[in-house]
Design an enzyme around this catalytic site. Sequence first.
Site, PDB file in Angstrom:
ATOM      1  N   SER A 206       1.124  -0.943   0.118  1.00  0.00           N
ATOM      2  CA  SER A 206      -0.030   0.027   0.059  1.00  0.00           C
ATOM      3  C   SER A 206       0.846   1.118  -0.389  1.00  0.00           C
ATOM      4  CB  SER A 206      -1.085   0.183   1.342  1.00  0.00           C
ATOM      5  OG  SER A 206      -0.143  -0.508   2.843  1.00  0.00           O
TER       6      SER A 206
ATOM      7  N   HIS B 280      -2.063  -2.516  -6.795  1.00  0.00           N
ATOM      8  CA  HIS B 280      -2.520  -2.461  -5.558  1.00  0.00           C
ATOM      9  C   HIS B 280      -4.409  -1.625  -5.071  1.00  0.00           C
ATOM     10  CE1 HIS B 280      -3.335   0.774  -2.277  1.00  0.00           C
ATOM     11  NE2 HIS B 280      -2.658   0.039  -1.770  1.00  0.00           N
TER      12      HIS B 280
ATOM     13  N   ASN C  92      -2.960   6.518  -0.822  1.00  0.00           N
ATOM     14  CA  ASN C  92      -2.426   6.445   0.770  1.00  0.00           C
ATOM     15  C   ASN C  92      -1.907   8.085   0.723  1.00  0.00           C
ATOM     16  OD1 ASN C  92      -3.486   4.778   1.614  1.00  0.00           O
ATOM     17  ND2 ASN C  92      -2.106   2.599   1.042  1.00  0.00           N
TER      18      ASN C  92
ATOM     19  N   GLU D 158      -5.090   0.211  -7.749  1.00  0.00           N
ATOM     20  CA  GLU D 158      -3.850   0.956  -8.364  1.00  0.00           C
ATOM     21  C   GLU D 158      -2.779   0.764  -8.427  1.00  0.00           C
ATOM     22  OE1 GLU D 158      -2.437   3.660  -4.917  1.00  0.00           O
ATOM     23  OE2 GLU D 158      -1.840   5.155  -5.730  1.00  0.00           O
TER      24      GLU D 158
HETATM   25  C1  LIG Z   1      -4.948   0.993   2.808  1.00  0.00           C
HETATM   26  C2  LIG Z   1      -4.697   0.801   1.389  1.00  0.00           C
HETATM   27  O1  LIG Z   1      -3.878   0.639   1.729  1.00  0.00           O
HETATM   28  C3  LIG Z   1      -5.897   0.811   0.229  1.00  0.00           C
HETATM   29  C4  LIG Z   1      -7.289   0.898   0.877  1.00  0.00           C
HETATM   30  O2  LIG Z   1      -7.894  -0.453   0.851  1.00  0.00           O
HETATM   31  S1  LIG Z   1      -8.564   1.383   1.792  1.00  0.00           S
HETATM   32  C5  LIG Z   1      -9.965   1.320   2.019  1.00  0.00           C
HETATM   33  C6  LIG Z   1     -10.541   1.571   1.190  1.00  0.00           C
HETATM   34  N1  LIG Z   1     -12.400   1.273   1.318  1.00  0.00           N
HETATM   35  C7  LIG Z   1     -12.523   2.131   2.271  1.00  0.00           C
HETATM   36  O3  LIG Z   1     -12.459   3.249   2.142  1.00  0.00           O
HETATM   37  C8  LIG Z   1     -13.649   1.380   2.074  1.00  0.00           C
HETATM   38  C9  LIG Z   1     -14.828   2.281   2.998  1.00  0.00           C
HETATM   39  N2  LIG Z   1     -16.801   1.883   2.836  1.00  0.00           N
HETATM   40  C10 LIG Z   1     -17.231   1.645   2.436  1.00  0.00           C
HETATM   41  O4  LIG Z   1     -17.113   1.405   1.301  1.00  0.00           O
HETATM   42  C11 LIG Z   1     -18.474   0.502   2.500  1.00  0.00           C
HETATM   43  O5  LIG Z   1     -18.696   0.424   4.623  1.00  0.00           O
HETATM   44  C12 LIG Z   1     -18.228   0.140   2.370  1.00  0.00           C
HETATM   45  C13 LIG Z   1     -18.331  -0.996   1.015  1.00  0.00           C
HETATM   46  C14 LIG Z   1     -17.230  -1.566   3.401  1.00  0.00           C
HETATM   47  C15 LIG Z   1     -19.673  -1.611   3.296  1.00  0.00           C
HETATM   48  O6  LIG Z   1     -20.451  -0.930   3.079  1.00  0.00           O
HETATM   49  P1  LIG Z   1     -21.546  -0.818   3.756  1.00  0.00           P
HETATM   50  O7  LIG Z   1     -23.236  -0.584   3.246  1.00  0.00           O
HETATM   51  O8  LIG Z   1     -21.749   0.358   5.085  1.00  0.00           O
HETATM   52  O9  LIG Z   1     -22.412  -2.835   3.977  1.00  0.00           O
HETATM   53  P2  LIG Z   1     -22.698  -3.365   3.712  1.00  0.00           P
HETATM   54  O10 LIG Z   1     -24.014  -3.281   3.129  1.00  0.00           O
HETATM   55  O11 LIG Z   1     -22.723  -4.491   4.687  1.00  0.00           O
HETATM   56  O12 LIG Z   1     -22.145  -3.976   2.151  1.00  0.00           O
HETATM   57  C16 LIG Z   1     -22.112  -3.909   1.898  1.00  0.00           C
HETATM   58  C17 LIG Z   1     -21.709  -4.583   0.556  1.00  0.00           C
HETATM   59  O13 LIG Z   1     -20.522  -4.927   0.234  1.00  0.00           O
HETATM   60  C18 LIG Z   1     -20.109  -6.259   0.714  1.00  0.00           C
HETATM   61  N3  LIG Z   1     -19.580  -6.367   2.000  1.00  0.00           N
HETATM   62  C19 LIG Z   1     -18.776  -5.613   2.230  1.00  0.00           C
HETATM   63  N4  LIG Z   1     -17.483  -5.553   3.425  1.00  0.00           N
HETATM   64  C20 LIG Z   1     -17.598  -7.097   3.079  1.00  0.00           C
HETATM   65  C21 LIG Z   1     -16.262  -7.971   2.907  1.00  0.00           C
HETATM   66  N5  LIG Z   1     -15.526  -6.936   4.078  1.00  0.00           N
HETATM   67  N6  LIG Z   1     -15.791  -8.580   1.994  1.00  0.00           N
HETATM   68  C22 LIG Z   1     -16.576  -9.109   1.089  1.00  0.00           C
HETATM   69  N7  LIG Z   1     -17.608  -8.474   0.761  1.00  0.00           N
HETATM   70  C23 LIG Z   1     -18.324  -7.302   1.315  1.00  0.00           C
HETATM   71  C24 LIG Z   1     -21.023  -6.642   1.626  1.00  0.00           C
HETATM   72  O14 LIG Z   1     -22.094  -7.830   1.606  1.00  0.00           O
HETATM   73  C25 LIG Z   1     -22.557  -6.577   0.833  1.00  0.00           C
HETATM   74  O15 LIG Z   1     -23.376  -6.590  -0.661  1.00  0.00           O
HETATM   75  P3  LIG Z   1     -23.956  -7.384  -0.870  1.00  0.00           P
HETATM   76  O16 LIG Z   1     -24.669  -6.664  -2.036  1.00  0.00           O
HETATM   77  O17 LIG Z   1     -24.049  -8.761  -0.890  1.00  0.00           O
HETATM   78  O18 LIG Z   1     -24.968  -6.634   0.310  1.00  0.00           O
HETATM   79  N1  LIG Z   2      -5.485  -3.306   4.273  1.00  0.00           N
HETATM   80  C1  LIG Z   2      -6.054  -3.074   3.881  1.00  0.00           C
HETATM   81  O1  LIG Z   2      -7.087  -1.997   3.827  1.00  0.00           O
HETATM   82  C2  LIG Z   2      -5.047  -2.604   2.607  1.00  0.00           C
HETATM   83  C3  LIG Z   2      -3.184  -3.507   2.485  1.00  0.00           C
HETATM   84  N2  LIG Z   2      -2.679  -3.414   1.605  1.00  0.00           N
HETATM   85  C4  LIG Z   2      -1.358  -4.422   1.807  1.00  0.00           C
HETATM   86  O2  LIG Z   2      -1.749  -5.553   1.906  1.00  0.00           O
HETATM   87  C5  LIG Z   2      -0.570  -6.195   2.520  1.00  0.00           C
HETATM   88  C6  LIG Z   2      -1.321  -7.422   3.369  1.00  0.00           C
HETATM   89  O3  LIG Z   2      -2.072  -6.343   4.302  1.00  0.00           O
HETATM   90  P1  LIG Z   2      -3.575  -6.975   4.974  1.00  0.00           P
HETATM   91  O4  LIG Z   2      -4.273  -8.089   3.882  1.00  0.00           O
HETATM   92  O5  LIG Z   2      -4.153  -6.616   5.510  1.00  0.00           O
HETATM   93  O6  LIG Z   2      -2.621  -7.238   6.527  1.00  0.00           O
HETATM   94  P2  LIG Z   2      -2.974  -9.140   7.101  1.00  0.00           P
HETATM   95  O7  LIG Z   2      -1.959  -8.595   8.845  1.00  0.00           O
HETATM   96  O8  LIG Z   2      -4.495  -9.319   6.990  1.00  0.00           O
HETATM   97  O9  LIG Z   2      -2.515 -10.144   5.911  1.00  0.00           O
HETATM   98  C7  LIG Z   2      -1.497 -10.647   5.816  1.00  0.00           C
HETATM   99  C8  LIG Z   2      -0.973 -11.352   5.987  1.00  0.00           C
HETATM  100  O10 LIG Z   2       0.328 -12.468   5.632  1.00  0.00           O
HETATM  101  C9  LIG Z   2       1.045 -13.062   6.702  1.00  0.00           C
HETATM  102  N3  LIG Z   2       2.809 -12.971   6.037  1.00  0.00           N
HETATM  103  C10 LIG Z   2       3.395 -12.433   6.981  1.00  0.00           C
HETATM  104  N4  LIG Z   2       4.972 -13.200   6.012  1.00  0.00           N
HETATM  105  C11 LIG Z   2       4.423 -13.509   5.511  1.00  0.00           C
HETATM  106  C12 LIG Z   2       5.725 -14.466   5.285  1.00  0.00           C
HETATM  107  N5  LIG Z   2       6.914 -14.365   4.480  1.00  0.00           N
HETATM  108  N6  LIG Z   2       4.914 -15.231   3.708  1.00  0.00           N
HETATM  109  C13 LIG Z   2       3.724 -15.846   3.854  1.00  0.00           C
HETATM  110  N7  LIG Z   2       2.893 -14.895   3.931  1.00  0.00           N
HETATM  111  C14 LIG Z   2       3.241 -14.088   5.297  1.00  0.00           C
HETATM  112  C15 LIG Z   2       0.404 -13.320   8.100  1.00  0.00           C
HETATM  113  O11 LIG Z   2       0.641 -14.030   8.424  1.00  0.00           O
HETATM  114  P3  LIG Z   2       1.024 -13.413   9.775  1.00  0.00           P
HETATM  115  O12 LIG Z   2      -0.633 -13.219  10.402  1.00  0.00           O
HETATM  116  O13 LIG Z   2       1.654 -14.937  10.262  1.00  0.00           O
HETATM  117  O14 LIG Z   2       2.058 -11.955   9.744  1.00  0.00           O
HETATM  118  C16 LIG Z   2      -0.893 -12.629   7.305  1.00  0.00           C
HETATM  119  O15 LIG Z   2      -1.639 -13.537   7.265  1.00  0.00           O
HETATM  120  C17 LIG Z   2      -0.388  -5.170   3.276  1.00  0.00           C
HETATM  121  O16 LIG Z   2       1.227  -4.985   2.616  1.00  0.00           O
HETATM  122  C18 LIG Z   2      -0.631  -4.125   3.415  1.00  0.00           C
HETATM  123  O17 LIG Z   2      -0.034  -2.709   3.446  1.00  0.00           O
HETATM  124  C19 LIG Z   2      -3.532  -3.089   1.006  1.00  0.00           C
HETATM  125  C20 LIG Z   2      -4.243  -2.269   0.339  1.00  0.00           C
HETATM  126  C21 LIG Z   2      -5.234  -2.690   1.575  1.00  0.00           C
END
Ligand SMILES: CC(=O)CC(=O)SCCNC(=O)CCNC(=O)[C@H](O)C(C)(C)COP(=O)(O)OP(=O)(O)OC[C@H]1O[C@@H](n2cnc3c(N)ncnc32)[C@H](O)[C@@H]1OP(=O)(O)O
Ligand SMILES: NC(=O)C1=CN([C@@H]2O[C@H](COP(=O)(O)OP(=O)(O)OC[C@H]3O[C@@H](n4cnc5c(N)ncnc54)[C@H](OP(=O)(O)O)[C@@H]3O)[C@@H](O)[C@H]2O)C=CC1
Length: 283
Positions: free
Chosen positions: A119, A140, A190, A152
């Site tokens: 990320s 991504h 991010n 991405e």
């Molecule tokens: C950190 C990074 O590197 C990058 C990132 O990913 S940053 C994070 C980006 N994501 C976001 O910003 C998510 C923001 N949140 C949302 O968009 C919404 O809250 C959400 C889609 C997660 C849930 O939506 P909601 O309308 O509040 O809830 P809900 O009605 O329960 O869910 C909508 C749908 O998504 C599905 N869903 C929700 N969470 C889910 C999950 N974890 N896995 C699979 N499906 C999921 C639900 O089943 C539902 O599907 P249906 O059409 O079957 O009903």
């Molecule tokens: N969370 C998010 O919203 C997002 C996350 N990402 C990126 O995705 C990646 C995973 O994040 P996320 O799924 O949230 O993290 P989680 O902690 O849910 O999962 C990571 C998994 O990888 C395993 N792991 C660690 N080291 C190794 C290895 N050497 N070989 C195989 N498996 C390994 C971990 O095991 P253990 O528990 O033992 O460490 C764990 O099961 C990160 O790089 C994160 O930045 C990208 C987009 C969105």
Amino acid sequence: MQVSNVMVIGAGQMGSGIAQVCAQAGYKVLLNDLKPEFVERGLAGINKNLSRNVDKGRMTEEQKQEVLARLTASTDLNDASGVDLVIEAAVENMEIKAKIFAQLDEIAPAHAILASNTSSLPITEIAAATKRPEKVIGMHFMNPVPVMKLVEIIRGLATADEVYQVIEDMTKTLSKVPVEVNDYPGFVSNRVLMPMINEAIFTLYEGVATKEAIDDVMKLGMNHPMGPLTLADFIGLDTCLYIMETLHDGFGDDKYRPCPLLRKYVKAGWLGKKTGRGFYTYD
Ligand SMILES: CC(=O)CC(=O)SCCNC(=O)CCNC(=O)[C@H](O)C(C)(C)COP(=O)(O)OP(=O)(O)OC[C@H]1O[C@@H](n2cnc3c(N)ncnc32)[C@H](O)[C@@H]1OP(=O)(O)O
Ligand SMILES: NC(=O)C1=CN([C@@H]2O[C@H](COP(=O)(O)OP(=O)(O)OC[C@H]3O[C@@H](n4cnc5c(N)ncnc54)[C@H](OP(=O)(O)O)[C@@H]3O)[C@@H](O)[C@H]2O)C=CC1
């Protein structure tokens, strides 16, 4: 180049989601993690998501079984010897990712593309751990993977055009929308999102408002689907901290300093939804 066989490394929330969408799109997928129980947890999550699709009439039970049959558990990186593409989604740590990529470079066939779901970490640096930097790329996905449309796609300094094209085409096959970005810390997603989340944590830390009030302001005032503190818990506070540290180190600018409260929660093991406690508590 045609991608048929995919390996996903890391069966956490992202890796299992990526494995699910790849299997649903017809790819054969190896889901790899360190221990069998982690892979089993990932597969159980996929099973649950697919069952919901069956219940909602979006998929038949037979189609669900076909998707599950395309998924195979793996705890051995040597299983990458027969794949066309690896998508790495292990923990957000450069040392661990560099080690995985160096090993994959030895194991995967010469034609195989090595993608990372990182990320924030530089793709160019991950690629430098291999002897095939032209075949290394950022792919991504957003969380939750089965729902979010964006992928991405990050070009490293040496990523070949042909490799970019294969990944862009595959993203469309997964019914996702590719957006191309260059390789700078945090990419676009991010760099924009995480300082907002970090600032929300500072707002809590400084006592400006309660966590609920901060989330309500952003949900009701800005139409965000989740407030920033709920979203931080959803992403994982460890991942949020790693991303802020990457931005801070990468740009050397204090505006990216992680909030001490975020560090404290991560040190306490309060990583958000995945551990049952972050800013909020979860069953
Ligand atoms: C950190 C990074 O590197 C990058 C990132 O990913 S940053 C994070 C980006 N994501 C976001 O910003 C998510 C923001 N949140 C949302 O968009 C919404 O809250 C959400 C889609 C997660 C849930 O939506 P909601 O309308 O509040 O809830 P809900 O009605 O329960 O869910 C909508 C749908 O998504 C599905 N869903 C929700 N969470 C889910 C999950 N974890 N896995 C699979 N499906 C999921 C639900 O089943 C539902 O599907 P249906 O059409 O079957 O009903
Ligand atoms: N969370 C998010 O919203 C997002 C996350 N990402 C990126 O995705 C990646 C995973 O994040 P996320 O799924 O949230 O993290 P989680 O902690 O849910 O999962 C990571 C998994 O990888 C395993 N792991 C660690 N080291 C190794 C290895 N050497 N070989 C195989 N498996 C390994 C971990 O095991 P253990 O528990 O033992 O460490 C764990 O099961 C990160 O790089 C994160 O930045 C990208 C987009 C969105």
